[in-house]
Design an enzyme around this catalytic site. Structure first.
Site, short mmCIF file in Angstrom:
data_model
loop_
_atom_site.label_atom_id
_atom_site.label_comp_id
_atom_site.label_asym_id
_atom_site.label_seq_id
_atom_site.Cartn_x
_atom_site.Cartn_y
_atom_site.Cartn_z
N CYS A 169 43.03 37.58 36.08
CA CYS A 169 42.79 38.88 35.27
C CYS A 169 44.32 39.75 35.45
O CYS A 169 45.07 38.99 36.23
CB CYS A 169 41.56 39.55 35.97
SG CYS A 169 41.85 39.76 37.56
N HIS A 222 41.63 35.21 45.97
CA HIS A 222 40.82 34.14 46.73
C HIS A 222 41.02 32.87 45.89
O HIS A 222 40.13 32.60 45.06
CB HIS A 222 39.32 34.52 46.80
CG HIS A 222 38.99 35.51 47.69
ND1 HIS A 222 37.90 36.24 47.67
CD2 HIS A 222 39.64 35.84 48.85
CE1 HIS A 222 37.86 37.17 48.68
NE2 HIS A 222 39.12 36.86 49.57
N HIS A 256 32.36 40.88 51.92
CA HIS A 256 33.29 40.89 51.19
C HIS A 256 34.57 41.82 51.26
O HIS A 256 34.21 42.99 51.62
CB HIS A 256 33.14 40.97 49.62
CG HIS A 256 33.79 40.44 48.61
ND1 HIS A 256 34.98 41.51 48.09
CD2 HIS A 256 34.09 39.23 48.09
CE1 HIS A 256 35.96 40.65 47.43
NE2 HIS A 256 34.90 39.35 47.22
N GLU A 277 36.45 43.47 49.52
CA GLU A 277 36.53 44.69 48.72
C GLU A 277 35.35 45.80 48.96
O GLU A 277 35.74 46.66 49.19
CB GLU A 277 36.08 44.24 47.30
CG GLU A 277 36.33 45.55 46.34
CD GLU A 277 35.86 45.29 44.62
OE1 GLU A 277 36.13 44.13 44.29
OE2 GLU A 277 35.31 46.23 44.03
N THR A 282 33.66 45.36 42.19
CA THR A 282 34.04 45.44 40.76
C THR A 282 33.67 43.95 40.28
O THR A 282 33.72 43.82 39.01
CB THR A 282 35.56 45.27 40.63
OG1 THR A 282 36.12 44.25 41.74
CG2 THR A 282 35.97 46.81 40.95
N SER A 318 34.27 36.12 44.71
CA SER A 318 32.91 36.51 44.23
C SER A 318 32.58 36.54 42.63
O SER A 318 31.57 36.02 42.35
CB SER A 318 32.91 38.23 44.48
OG SER A 318 31.69 38.80 43.91
N ASN A 319 33.58 36.71 41.86
CA ASN A 319 33.37 36.68 40.57
C ASN A 319 33.07 35.21 40.19
O ASN A 319 32.41 35.03 39.07
CB ASN A 319 34.54 37.32 39.76
CG ASN A 319 35.74 36.58 39.63
OD1 ASN A 319 35.91 35.60 38.53
ND2 ASN A 319 36.68 36.77 40.57
N SER A 335 40.54 34.52 39.81
CA SER A 335 41.91 34.28 40.56
C SER A 335 42.01 32.85 40.54
O SER A 335 42.69 32.22 41.38
CB SER A 335 40.98 34.59 42.13
OG SER A 335 39.88 34.14 42.59
FE1 SF4 Z 1 40.60 41.37 38.58
FE2 SF4 Z 1 39.27 42.34 40.76
FE3 SF4 Z 1 40.99 43.76 39.46
FE4 SF4 Z 1 38.76 42.88 38.11
S1 SF4 Z 1 38.93 44.69 39.89
S2 SF4 Z 1 40.82 43.14 37.19
S3 SF4 Z 1 38.58 40.87 39.02
S4 SF4 Z 1 41.47 41.94 40.55
#
Ligand code: SF4
Length: 330
Positions: free
Chosen positions: A29, A58, A142, A144, A183, A242-243, A286
């Site tokens: 991303c 990650h 996590h 974040e 997120t 996580s994602n 990631s």
């Molecule tokens: Fe990427 Fe996390 Fe930013 Fe979303 S919030 S664009 S997954 S780094």
């Protein structure tokens, strides 16, 4: 959608056929891309070592390749010696105490927090300044979540991880509540939690559009589009991403009998291909595309594959790197 046939001479006719549905968007991303660029530009401009607090993103492959270029990964600032070299904060964001500690030690800090995570920090701080209790929907532990919670004094943020937590939550003042989210959550799970909070606390304030980022939303929509058409989905990503973990859950809930997380081709569980004629492949935000290509090549080594890309969105988002890295060296 696009389809490609096996490359001549690479997949013998004696091999079994396998249709590969490749989800798009997948993989990197804009926030991950920016964070990696920040470390690479810092290495180019200031030389090695460049210290990085926590895995910049990650993914072991990304971390190892940056290490090979001179990045030194630490978990806490106290592992960094007195130095004029930069220290980069990871894309996940950091509690306020971390830049404060860096200033106290006169460290040269560069923040690679994704702008979309930073936006959540700003929302939480604004709600707090307006006298609200903050609910953070996310996963304990996590980085974040630690970063967002750490924007505010201890006790200001209550973490809600599940629908059961949302049902149990007893705020100090139900009339002065706001929520923000991690997120990288499951879009559907989060909607369920938000619905409970809104039912129980009708005046709760939330983001206009949820905090789950465009990349998480798009990757989940793309894996949903292929999940019902394949017997197995391979998600390329790290166990602490996580994602990526959410993509495994979303694929199975969207009708795929089995979805598995693999870090790279060497992890492909070939026994899971028994009776499978179509496989889905995607990658967490990631995971670099080179690891997806490696997986496709491994499939090509054993099967006569046809690859069909299923595209549910086109992404063109890119984030600028910090100014100190855009300016030429003095
Ligand atoms: Fe990427 Fe996390 Fe930013 Fe979303 S919030 S664009 S997954 S780094």
């Amino acid at each position: 959608m696009s389809t490609s046939s096996p490359r001549a001479g690479e997949s013998g006719l004696s091999q079994p056929a396998l249709h590969v549905l490749l989800a798009a968007p997948r993989g990197f991303c804009a926030g991950v891309d920016r964070a990696i660029q920040i470390v690479e530009l810092a290495l180019a401009k200031f030389g090695a070592p460049v210290y990085v607090r926590h895995e910049i993103v990650h993914n072991r492959y990304v971390v190892e390749s940056l290490k090979a270029k001179g990045a030194v990964f630490v978990e806490e600032l106290n592992e960094i010696p007195e130095t004029a070299q930069p220290v980069v904060f990871s894309a996940h964001g950091v509690p306020k105490s971390v830049p404060q500690a860096a200033r106290f030690r006169n460290l040269f800090a560069i923040d690679a927090t994704c702008p979309l995570v930073f936006k959540v920090h700003m929302e939480a701080s604004r709600h707090y300044a307006e006298g609200r209790n903050i609910v953070l929907i996310g996963h304990a532990g996590h980085p974040e979540v630690e970063g967002t919670t750490g924007q505010l004094p201890p006790g200001a943020v209550t973490l809600i991880e599940s629908q059961a937590d949302a049902e149990r939550f007893e705020p100090e003042d139900p009339a002065r509540l706001a929520y923000v989210t991690q997120t990288t959550l499951s879009v559907d799970d989060t909607a369920g939690i938000v619905a409970i909070l809104k039912r129980r606390f009708p005046s709760i304030i939330g983001p206009h559009k949820e905090d789950i980022c465009y990349a998480t939303t798009n990757r989940q929509a793309a894996v949903k589009a292929i999940a019902g058409k394949v017997g197995l989905v391979l998600v390329v990503g790290a166990p602490n991403s996580s994602n990526s973990l959410r993509l495994v859950e979303v694929a199975e809930r969207a009708g795929c009998p089995r979805a598995l997380l693999i870090q790279r081709a060497a992890d492909i569980p070939w026994q899971a291909f028994e009776g499978i004629t179509a496989v889905g492949v995607t990658a967490g935000a990631s995971a670099p595309e080179t690891l997806v290509e490696e997986v496709i090549e491994a499939l090509r080594g054993r099967y006569r594959i046809t690859v069909e890309q299923v595209t549910t969105a086109n992404e063109s988002i890119a984030f600028n790197v910090p100014r100190e890295l855009r300016e030429p060296a003095a």
